[in-house]
Design a protein around this motif. Structure first.
Motif, PDB file in Angstrom:
ATOM      1  N   GLU A  44       4.544  -7.423  -0.404  1.00 50.70           N
ATOM      2  CA  GLU A  44       4.344  -7.771   1.186  1.00 50.70           C
ATOM      3  C   GLU A  44       5.191  -8.998   2.194  1.00 50.70           C
ATOM      4  OE1 GLU A  44       4.598  -4.466   3.948  1.00 50.70           O
ATOM      5  OE2 GLU A  44       4.192  -5.744   5.534  1.00 50.70           O
ATOM      6  N   ARG A  45       3.525  -9.876   1.346  1.00 51.43           N
ATOM      7  CA  ARG A  45       3.726 -10.972   2.068  1.00 51.43           C
ATOM      8  C   ARG A  45       4.471 -11.697   1.327  1.00 51.43           C
ATOM      9  NH1 ARG A  45      -2.298 -11.465   1.124  1.00 51.43           N
ATOM     10  NH2 ARG A  45      -1.762 -14.134   1.518  1.00 51.43           N
TER      11      ARG A  45
ATOM     12  N   LYS B 152       8.034 -11.488   2.035  1.00 49.70           N
ATOM     13  CA  LYS B 152       8.148 -12.167   3.479  1.00 49.70           C
ATOM     14  C   LYS B 152       8.566 -13.059   3.709  1.00 49.70           C
ATOM     15  CE  LYS B 152       5.733  -9.797   7.336  1.00 49.70           C
ATOM     16  NZ  LYS B 152       4.922 -10.355   8.157  1.00 49.70           N
ATOM     17  N   SER B 153       8.051 -14.088   2.359  1.00 51.89           N
ATOM     18  CA  SER B 153       8.222 -15.411   2.388  1.00 51.89           C
ATOM     19  C   SER B 153       9.702 -15.802   1.421  1.00 51.89           C
ATOM     20  CB  SER B 153       7.191 -16.269   1.311  1.00 51.89           C
ATOM     21  OG  SER B 153       5.455 -16.116   2.004  1.00 51.89           O
TER      22      SER B 153
ATOM     23  N   LYS C 170      13.503  -9.742   5.127  1.00 52.42           N
ATOM     24  CA  LYS C 170      13.052  -8.838   6.291  1.00 52.42           C
ATOM     25  C   LYS C 170      14.023  -7.635   7.361  1.00 52.42           C
ATOM     26  CE  LYS C 170      13.562 -12.960   8.989  1.00 52.42           C
ATOM     27  NZ  LYS C 170      14.877 -13.741   8.385  1.00 52.42           N
TER      28      LYS C 170
ATOM     29  N   LEU D 166      12.334  -4.702   4.798  1.00 53.06           N
ATOM     30  CA  LEU D 166      10.830  -4.896   3.887  1.00 53.06           C
ATOM     31  C   LEU D 166      10.158  -4.062   3.356  1.00 53.06           C
ATOM     32  CD1 LEU D 166       9.250  -7.562   3.504  1.00 53.06           C
ATOM     33  CD2 LEU D 166       8.470  -7.664   5.391  1.00 53.06           C
TER      34      LEU D 166
END
Ligand code: CA
Length: 158
Positions: free
Chosen positions: A101-102, A105-106, A110, A113
């Motif tokens: 997930e991180r 996100k990077s 959005k 997600l």
């Protein structure tokens, strides 16, 4: 790549297979149980089925399978606990989820997600998760890389 190095998705799954042979669905259950136990100390069958949007009968069946694999303890009153091995596995699953997930996100993901994370997480090896995690740490320590990526991304859009 040599011809015989290609595999079907199922082939890769078998290759990556943990000795416990969990399906993606089993992993989802175990991850959710681990999440909830981290917050409340235990998990109820009814809560589990609500959180995963499945019927209580389906949840009961899956919990039974996880019990047979020695990952959970499920005695009565619909309350589930994790075995030591289940805790270890659940911890890995939750970490894997967060790492993916991180990373997404990077990348600037959005919309959807959570769905994207769910789709990716089951099909990558432990080694890949570890490498993505290292990359996450670099990206988080150097936000200028993300800015540069975002600029590049918007300049090449459309
Ligand atoms: Ca997940």
């Amino acid at each position: 790549m040599k011809r015989n190095e290609f595999r079907t998705v199922r082939g890769y799954e078998l290759l990556n297979q943990n000795k416990k042979q969990l399906t993606s669905a089993m992993e989802d259950y175990l991850e959710m149980i681990y999440r909830n136990i981290g917050q409340e100390g235990y998990m109820r069958i009814n809560t589990l089925s609500e959180l995963l949007n499945v019927k209580p009968s389906s949840a009961t069946r899956m919990v039974q399978k996880l019990k047979e694999l020695g990952l959970i303890r499920y005695e009565k009153y619909g309350i589930i606990f994790l075995s030591e091995e289940g805790k270890e596995y659940g911890k890995f699953l939750l970490e894997r989820h967060n790492v993916v997930e991180r990373f997404l996100k990077s990348l600037g993901i959005k919309e959807n997600l959570l769905t994207e994370t769910e789709l990716v997480e089951h099909n990558i090896s432990k080694n890949t998760v570890e490498r993505i995690n290292k990359l996450n740490r670099i990206l988080e320590a150097h936000p200028e890389i993300i800015s540069e990526f975002e600029n590049f991304n918007s300049s090449t859009d459309g």
